[in-house]
Design an enzyme around this catalytic site. Structure first.
Site, short mmCIF file in Angstrom:
data_model
loop_
_atom_site.label_atom_id
_atom_site.label_comp_id
_atom_site.label_asym_id
_atom_site.label_seq_id
_atom_site.Cartn_x
_atom_site.Cartn_y
_atom_site.Cartn_z
N SER A 10 -49.98 -26.80 19.42
CA SER A 10 -50.08 -25.68 18.49
C SER A 10 -51.19 -25.93 17.49
O SER A 10 -51.10 -26.85 16.66
CB SER A 10 -48.75 -25.48 17.75
OG SER A 10 -48.91 -24.45 16.78
N HIS A 35 -51.53 -23.43 21.98
CA HIS A 35 -50.61 -22.44 21.42
C HIS A 35 -51.21 -21.94 20.11
O HIS A 35 -51.57 -22.74 19.24
CB HIS A 35 -49.26 -23.11 21.21
CG HIS A 35 -48.19 -22.22 20.66
ND1 HIS A 35 -47.36 -21.46 21.46
CD2 HIS A 35 -47.78 -21.98 19.38
CE1 HIS A 35 -46.50 -20.80 20.71
NE2 HIS A 35 -46.73 -21.09 19.44
N ASP A 37 -50.67 -19.61 16.83
CA ASP A 37 -49.68 -18.93 15.99
C ASP A 37 -50.36 -17.90 15.11
O ASP A 37 -51.17 -18.25 14.25
CB ASP A 37 -48.95 -19.95 15.12
CG ASP A 37 -47.99 -20.80 15.91
OD1 ASP A 37 -47.19 -20.24 16.67
OD2 ASP A 37 -48.06 -22.04 15.77
N MET A 39 -49.70 -15.10 12.30
CA MET A 39 -48.69 -14.72 11.29
C MET A 39 -49.30 -13.68 10.35
O MET A 39 -50.47 -13.78 9.98
CB MET A 39 -48.26 -15.94 10.49
CG MET A 39 -47.76 -17.08 11.36
SD MET A 39 -47.14 -18.44 10.37
CE MET A 39 -46.82 -19.67 11.63
N HIS A 68 -48.93 -16.56 20.24
CA HIS A 68 -47.59 -16.27 19.72
C HIS A 68 -47.75 -15.36 18.51
O HIS A 68 -48.18 -15.80 17.45
CB HIS A 68 -46.93 -17.61 19.35
CG HIS A 68 -45.58 -17.50 18.73
ND1 HIS A 68 -44.97 -18.57 18.10
CD2 HIS A 68 -44.70 -16.46 18.64
CE1 HIS A 68 -43.78 -18.21 17.66
NE2 HIS A 68 -43.60 -16.94 17.96
N MET A 70 -46.43 -13.46 15.56
CA MET A 70 -45.33 -13.31 14.58
C MET A 70 -45.77 -12.21 13.64
O MET A 70 -46.14 -12.44 12.48
CB MET A 70 -45.09 -14.64 13.87
CG MET A 70 -44.40 -15.66 14.76
SD MET A 70 -44.61 -17.37 14.20
CE MET A 70 -46.19 -17.74 14.97
N MET A 139 -37.40 -20.16 19.44
CA MET A 139 -37.81 -20.74 18.16
C MET A 139 -36.74 -21.74 17.73
O MET A 139 -35.59 -21.37 17.50
CB MET A 139 -37.95 -19.66 17.08
CG MET A 139 -39.16 -18.76 17.19
SD MET A 139 -40.77 -19.61 17.26
CE MET A 139 -40.71 -20.69 15.83
N ASP A 177 -40.25 -24.03 20.63
CA ASP A 177 -41.31 -24.08 19.62
C ASP A 177 -40.71 -24.38 18.25
O ASP A 177 -39.96 -23.58 17.70
CB ASP A 177 -42.00 -22.70 19.60
CG ASP A 177 -43.18 -22.63 18.64
OD1 ASP A 177 -43.56 -23.66 18.07
OD2 ASP A 177 -43.72 -21.51 18.48
C1 DX5 Z 1 -43.88 -21.96 13.66
C2 DX5 Z 1 -44.84 -21.91 14.82
C3 DX5 Z 1 -44.96 -23.18 15.57
C4 DX5 Z 1 -45.51 -24.34 14.80
C5 DX5 Z 1 -44.79 -25.57 15.28
O1 DX5 Z 1 -43.67 -20.67 13.16
O2 DX5 Z 1 -44.45 -20.90 15.74
O3 DX5 Z 1 -45.74 -22.99 16.76
O4 DX5 Z 1 -46.89 -24.55 14.96
O5 DX5 Z 1 -45.16 -26.62 14.45
P1 DX5 Z 1 -44.44 -28.03 14.51
O6 DX5 Z 1 -44.62 -28.56 15.89
O7 DX5 Z 1 -45.14 -28.81 13.46
O8 DX5 Z 1 -42.98 -27.80 14.19
ZN ZN Z 2 -45.55 -20.75 17.71
#
Ligand code: DX5
Ligand code: ZN
Length: 243
Positions: A10, A35, A37, A39, A68, A70, A139, A177
């Site tokens: 990620s 990956h 993220d 947001m 991903h 969000m 999640m 994740d």
């Molecule tokens: C959280 C993300 C994850 C995040 C995981 O909202 O969706 O993908 O990057 O990070 P770690 O591996 O540090 O928990």
């Molecule tokens: Zn993620």
């Protein structure tokens, strides 16, 4: 049916001042997927990156971009991320009222379609759309931030989804994740996950450490799969393993 194990690094945990180099480094270090993220500061309480950044990173690796989202509403962002170079686009069950329509939109854009479940959302929420998805993402932390602690109750949900996916007969990836490290990776794969998303554990310690980080995650994940052979009643030592 269960697929080979994949490690998805990620990039949320990468050094944002040089993301292209980071993506190259973790790809060379043995990560299978990147990956990404996304947001929006509304669906989750944080802001990260947009489609322009994905487009800028695309030339830096040939590895799968596992995006991903969000984000809510999510539909207006499907095509921009598809055009930016996403290979799979995962949206949250909780992000809108028209999940099936959103999945069709992702498929129409020619991308693999994923569905993510927040920790409080039950496994059966994806059952009606299982015929329309290529990936289910559990999640194991509340979405919004990296570096959080794995929520043990999600292991039962992974087991339930493994059973639903196996019963479907479709090659759907089961991804987990949040809070994945050397200790939780094996618990997740033992429960039935076949994709491990890891941010902090992939990017810990600087670039020289990335190959070892990825190798340790893979070894831990494979050990969990071996432990699950025959039965999947495993993740009972989670209290000890995550304390
Ligand atoms: C959280 C993300 C994850 C995040 C995981 O909202 O969706 O993908 O990057 O990070 P770690 O591996 O540090 O928990
Ligand atoms: Zn993620």
């Amino acid at each position: 049916m269960q697929q080979e194990l994949r490690i998805a690094a990620s990039v949320l945990a990468a050094d944002f001042s040089c993301l292209g180099e980071e993506v190259r480094a973790v790809s060379d270090a043995g990560a299978d997927w990147l990956h990404v993220d996304v947001m929006d500061g509304h669906f989750v309480p944080n802001l990260t990156i947009g489609a322009g950044v994905v487009a800028a990173l695309r030339p830096h690796t040939t590895h799968t971009f596992d995006v991903h989202l969000m984000v809510s509403p999510v539909d207006p962002y499907v095509e921009p991320f598809a055009e930016a170079g996403a290979d799979s686009i995962t949206v949250h069950v909780e992000a809108g009222a028209h999940l099936h329509r959103t999945l069709q939109r992702i498929k129409s854009a020619g991308k693999r379609a994923g569905v993510a479940l927040n920790p409080a959302t039950p496994a059966h929420a994806v059952e009606p759309v299982l015929g329309d998805v290529d990936l289910v993402l559990v999640m194991s932390v509340n979405p919004g931030f990296g570096g959080q602690r794995f929520i043990p109750s999600q292991l039962g949900k992974i087991e339930a989804l493994r059973a639903l996916i196996d019963a479907s007969g479709r090659a759907i990836d089961l991804s987990v994740d949040g809070g994945i490290d050397e200790h939780t990776a094996g618990l997740a794969t033992r429960a039935g996950a076949d994709v491990l998303v890891a941010g902090s554990a992939s990017f810990a310690g600087g670039r020289a450490e990335y190959p070892g980080n990825i190798a340790r995650l893979r070894a831990a994940g494979e050990a969990g799969r071996t432990a699950s052979h025959g039965t999947r009643t495993g993740p009972r030592a989670i209290g000890a393993a995550t304390s």
